[in-house]
Scaffold this motif. Structure first.
Motif, PDB file in Angstrom:
ATOM      1  N   PRO A 154       0.814  -1.225   0.000  1.00  0.00           N
ATOM      2  CA  PRO A 154       0.000   0.000   0.000  1.00  0.00           C
ATOM      3  C   PRO A 154       0.848   1.276   0.000  1.00  0.00           C
ATOM      4  O   PRO A 154       0.453   2.291  -0.567  1.00  0.00           O
ATOM      5  CB  PRO A 154      -0.818  -0.105   1.293  1.00  0.00           C
ATOM      6  CG  PRO A 154      -0.857  -1.565   1.596  1.00  0.00           C
ATOM      7  CD  PRO A 154       0.463  -2.105   1.117  1.00  0.00           C
ATOM      8  N   LEU A 155       2.024   1.216   0.616  1.00  0.00           N
ATOM      9  CA  LEU A 155       2.882   2.393   0.632  1.00  0.00           C
ATOM     10  C   LEU A 155       3.465   2.654  -0.759  1.00  0.00           C
ATOM     11  O   LEU A 155       3.508   3.800  -1.212  1.00  0.00           O
ATOM     12  CB  LEU A 155       4.007   2.222   1.665  1.00  0.00           C
ATOM     13  CG  LEU A 155       4.901   3.432   1.893  1.00  0.00           C
ATOM     14  CD1 LEU A 155       4.094   4.680   2.210  1.00  0.00           C
ATOM     15  CD2 LEU A 155       5.891   3.146   3.013  1.00  0.00           C
ATOM     16  N   ILE A 156       3.878   1.610  -1.438  1.00  0.00           N
ATOM     17  CA  ILE A 156       4.380   1.799  -2.811  1.00  0.00           C
ATOM     18  C   ILE A 156       3.262   2.334  -3.702  1.00  0.00           C
ATOM     19  O   ILE A 156       3.474   3.266  -4.479  1.00  0.00           O
ATOM     20  CB  ILE A 156       4.982   0.494  -3.373  1.00  0.00           C
ATOM     21  CG1 ILE A 156       6.295   0.200  -2.636  1.00  0.00           C
ATOM     22  CG2 ILE A 156       5.221   0.602  -4.873  1.00  0.00           C
ATOM     23  CD1 ILE A 156       7.029  -1.029  -3.092  1.00  0.00           C
ATOM     24  N   GLU A 157       2.058   1.750  -3.576  1.00  0.00           N
ATOM     25  CA  GLU A 157       0.927   2.257  -4.356  1.00  0.00           C
ATOM     26  C   GLU A 157       0.706   3.744  -4.085  1.00  0.00           C
ATOM     27  O   GLU A 157       0.471   4.530  -5.007  1.00  0.00           O
ATOM     28  CB  GLU A 157      -0.347   1.492  -4.010  1.00  0.00           C
ATOM     29  CG  GLU A 157      -0.396   0.092  -4.548  1.00  0.00           C
ATOM     30  CD  GLU A 157      -1.650  -0.649  -4.087  1.00  0.00           C
ATOM     31  OE1 GLU A 157      -2.625   0.005  -3.640  1.00  0.00           O
ATOM     32  OE2 GLU A 157      -1.648  -1.885  -4.166  1.00  0.00           O
ATOM     33  N   SER A 158       0.791   4.145  -2.829  1.00  0.00           N
ATOM     34  CA  SER A 158       0.569   5.551  -2.467  1.00  0.00           C
ATOM     35  C   SER A 158       1.662   6.453  -3.008  1.00  0.00           C
ATOM     36  O   SER A 158       1.387   7.558  -3.487  1.00  0.00           O
ATOM     37  CB  SER A 158       0.497   5.697  -0.944  1.00  0.00           C
ATOM     38  OG  SER A 158      -0.627   5.020  -0.448  1.00  0.00           O
ATOM     39  N   LEU A 159       2.905   5.997  -2.941  1.00  0.00           N
ATOM     40  CA  LEU A 159       4.012   6.802  -3.447  1.00  0.00           C
ATOM     41  C   LEU A 159       3.933   6.975  -4.958  1.00  0.00           C
ATOM     42  O   LEU A 159       4.287   8.031  -5.493  1.00  0.00           O
ATOM     43  CB  LEU A 159       5.352   6.170  -3.059  1.00  0.00           C
ATOM     44  CG  LEU A 159       5.734   6.279  -1.587  1.00  0.00           C
ATOM     45  CD1 LEU A 159       6.926   5.361  -1.273  1.00  0.00           C
ATOM     46  CD2 LEU A 159       6.052   7.711  -1.211  1.00  0.00           C
ATOM     47  N   VAL A 160       3.459   5.945  -5.650  1.00  0.00           N
ATOM     48  CA  VAL A 160       3.358   6.022  -7.107  1.00  0.00           C
ATOM     49  C   VAL A 160       2.115   6.797  -7.519  1.00  0.00           C
ATOM     50  O   VAL A 160       2.182   7.729  -8.316  1.00  0.00           O
ATOM     51  CB  VAL A 160       3.359   4.604  -7.738  1.00  0.00           C
ATOM     52  CG1 VAL A 160       3.077   4.683  -9.240  1.00  0.00           C
ATOM     53  CG2 VAL A 160       4.694   3.900  -7.487  1.00  0.00           C
ATOM     54  N   MET A 161       0.967   6.415  -6.969  1.00  0.00           N
ATOM     55  CA  MET A 161      -0.284   6.979  -7.463  1.00  0.00           C
ATOM     56  C   MET A 161      -0.679   8.298  -6.809  1.00  0.00           C
ATOM     57  O   MET A 161      -1.408   9.086  -7.415  1.00  0.00           O
ATOM     58  CB  MET A 161      -1.422   5.960  -7.306  1.00  0.00           C
ATOM     59  CG  MET A 161      -1.199   4.670  -8.100  1.00  0.00           C
ATOM     60  SD  MET A 161      -0.621   4.891  -9.809  1.00  0.00           S
ATOM     61  CE  MET A 161      -1.900   5.884 -10.512  1.00  0.00           C
ATOM     62  N   GLY A 162      -0.208   8.562  -5.605  1.00  0.00           N
ATOM     63  CA  GLY A 162      -0.583   9.798  -4.921  1.00  0.00           C
ATOM     64  C   GLY A 162      -0.334  11.049  -5.744  1.00  0.00           C
ATOM     65  O   GLY A 162      -1.261  11.856  -5.959  1.00  0.00           O
ATOM     66  N   PRO A 163       0.892  11.253  -6.244  1.00  0.00           N
ATOM     67  CA  PRO A 163       1.141  12.455  -7.042  1.00  0.00           C
ATOM     68  C   PRO A 163       0.341  12.492  -8.344  1.00  0.00           C
ATOM     69  O   PRO A 163      -0.098  13.553  -8.784  1.00  0.00           O
ATOM     70  CB  PRO A 163       2.645  12.376  -7.353  1.00  0.00           C
ATOM     71  CG  PRO A 163       3.213  11.438  -6.352  1.00  0.00           C
ATOM     72  CD  PRO A 163       2.116  10.486  -5.993  1.00  0.00           C
ATOM     73  N   VAL A 164       0.125  11.324  -8.939  1.00  0.00           N
ATOM     74  CA  VAL A 164      -0.612  11.259 -10.204  1.00  0.00           C
ATOM     75  C   VAL A 164      -2.080  11.636  -9.986  1.00  0.00           C
ATOM     76  O   VAL A 164      -2.653  12.415 -10.746  1.00  0.00           O
ATOM     77  CB  VAL A 164      -0.483   9.846 -10.820  1.00  0.00           C
ATOM     78  CG1 VAL A 164      -1.223   9.769 -12.143  1.00  0.00           C
ATOM     79  CG2 VAL A 164       0.988   9.478 -11.012  1.00  0.00           C
TER      80      VAL A 164
END
Length: 197
Positions: A154-164
């Motif tokens: 979930p942290l990787i997903e957040s780091l990738v998708m959050g800014p997008v």
């Protein structure tokens, strides 16, 4: 497919398409049973028969477009050669989706969709399990290969998708200080730095 099933499918599609148009034109406040019935010409009974309620119609509409978005992300990841290429491809796929499907993107990034996913998060996640599992598997494989940092999924997903997602929301709300094309060019490398091993 029987003629009755075909009519039911056509009616469902008409209601979903109409609900999206009504939302895009009138926002959440305008997305009412009466507006969808009036615009589609479908009876109230048919709406309730196919979706149970306006909430059921909205949930189905959100699921449909979220599934398509996640499918495009999964395809972008699957077709990439490395983790770095996958991150860049996923960023571009998401932002391209927002440009090419503005009305569904408005819905998926709306407070209405946020509330639905917060109150029915497990249901939404379960409905998208196959797509989410495919993305999760891709992340795990690249963690195991040593390309991605060994962080919780979930942290990787957040780091990738959050800014997008943040850029998509700004663009959809009419804030034009960072264009989607510029973000698609600049974000992949910055995101990559945050998740690489």
């Amino acid at each position: 497919m029987s003629p009755k099933q075909l009519r039911g499918e056509v009616t469902s599609e008409l209601l979903l398409d109409t609900a999206l148009r009504v939302f895009a034109a009138s926002g959440e406040q305008g997305l009412t049973v009466n507006a969808v019935i009036r615009e589609s010409g479908v009876s109230l009974g048919s709406l309730y028969h196919h979706f149970g309620s306006i909430d059921g119609l909205i949930a189905t509409l959100c699921h449909r477009w979220l599934d398509r978005l996640l499918g495009e992300l999964a395809t972008a990841l699957r077709e990439s050669g490395s983790a770095r290429e996958g991150i860049a491809a996923a960023v571009r796929a998401y932002l391209t989706f927002v440009q090419e499907h503005r009305e569904p993107a408005l819905l998926l990034h709306s407070p209405l969709a946020d509330r639905k996913s917060m109150t029915r998060g497990k249901e939404f996640r379960d409905a998208q399990e196959a797509r989410i599992s495919e993305v999760g598997l891709w992340i795990r494989l690249h963690i195991e290969s040593g390309e991605l940092a060994p962080l919780p999924l979930p942290l990787i997903e957040s780091l990738v998708m959050g800014p997008v997602v943040a850029v998509a929301r700004r663009s959809l709300s009419g804030i034009d200080d960072v264009g989607i094309d510029e973000a698609a060019r600049l974000l992949p490398e910055r995101i990559w730095r945050s998740v690489r091993a």
